[in-house]
Design a protein around this motif. Structure first.
Motif, PDB file in Angstrom:
ATOM      1  N   PRO A  47     -48.347  -0.312  -0.732  1.00 53.77           N
ATOM      2  CA  PRO A  47     -48.261  -1.522   0.089  1.00 53.77           C
ATOM      3  C   PRO A  47     -49.506  -1.729   0.954  1.00 53.77           C
ATOM      4  O   PRO A  47     -49.985  -0.803   1.601  1.00 53.77           O
ATOM      5  N   GLY A  48     -50.038  -2.939   0.917  1.00 53.86           N
ATOM      6  CA  GLY A  48     -51.182  -3.294   1.749  1.00 53.86           C
ATOM      7  C   GLY A  48     -52.532  -2.863   1.210  1.00 53.86           C
ATOM      8  O   GLY A  48     -53.560  -3.148   1.826  1.00 53.86           O
ATOM      9  N   ALA A  49     -52.566  -2.189   0.068  1.00 53.46           N
ATOM     10  CA  ALA A  49     -53.841  -1.740  -0.502  1.00 53.46           C
ATOM     11  C   ALA A  49     -54.570  -2.934  -1.110  1.00 53.46           C
ATOM     12  O   ALA A  49     -53.952  -3.792  -1.739  1.00 53.46           O
ATOM     13  N   GLU A  50     -55.880  -2.981  -0.898  1.00 52.15           N
ATOM     14  CA  GLU A  50     -56.670  -4.065  -1.484  1.00 52.15           C
ATOM     15  C   GLU A  50     -58.007  -3.537  -1.981  1.00 52.15           C
ATOM     16  O   GLU A  50     -58.568  -2.599  -1.428  1.00 52.15           O
ATOM     17  N   LEU A  51     -58.491  -4.168  -3.045  1.00 52.85           N
ATOM     18  CA  LEU A  51     -59.791  -3.840  -3.633  1.00 52.85           C
ATOM     19  C   LEU A  51     -60.843  -4.766  -3.042  1.00 52.85           C
ATOM     20  O   LEU A  51     -60.659  -5.979  -3.019  1.00 52.85           O
ATOM     21  N   THR A  52     -61.942  -4.169  -2.545  1.00 55.26           N
ATOM     22  CA  THR A  52     -63.039  -4.949  -1.978  1.00 55.26           C
ATOM     23  C   THR A  52     -64.357  -4.462  -2.592  1.00 55.26           C
ATOM     24  O   THR A  52     -64.391  -3.424  -3.258  1.00 55.26           O
TER      25      THR A  52
END
Length: 136
Positions: A25-30
């Motif tokens: 949850p809440g993980a994002e790729l940047t």
């Protein structure tokens, strides 16, 4: 040129690690360092990086200093964190025998180390109970 230049890049560890992040949850790729670096964050805090170094598709994860040391001593496919604090980060290398469940565990631990440092109001999960076996 080395013999490895003709070999296809082994991205097995990177693919497994990225797959696990999709479940967090809440993980994002940047991409703050450009297209060659996949930087995974939770609430703007880095918990995993992926890139290619010397023909190896590596994964860089956060770890406690104790775990970091014991993992590096026990496994040839785990080294100090590339371009990171060597006490708090580890690098996973392809070509070893890193089992998918072990990669999942290391990614989850890295994520939770970051989440537990967030203010409670910003945590996407409770790090004390997340990923605990359900009792039934």
């Amino acid at each position: 040129m080395s013999d490895h230049d003709d070999q296809p890049l082994d991205r097995t560890v990177q693919e497994r690690a990225a797959e696990r992040t999709r479940e967090l949850p809440g993980a994002e790729l940047t991409h703050p360092f450009g297209p060659d670096w996949d930087v995974f964050k939770v609430r703007d805090r880095v918990f995993m990086l992926q890139t290619v170094v010397a023909g190896e598709a590596i994964v860089i994860l956060k770890a406690t200093p104790e775990d970091s040391r014991s993992l590096r001593e026990a496994r040839e496919d785990i080294t100090p964190g590339y371009h990171m604090n060597k006490r708090h980060w580890i690098t996973l290398h392809p070509g070893g025998d890193l089992e998918p469940s072990f990669v999942d565990e290391l990614v989850t631990e890295s994520y939770l180390l970051v989440v537990e440092k967030l203010p409670r109001s910003r945590r996407p999960v409770d790090p004390d109970v997340f990923a605990q076996p359900s009792r039934g």
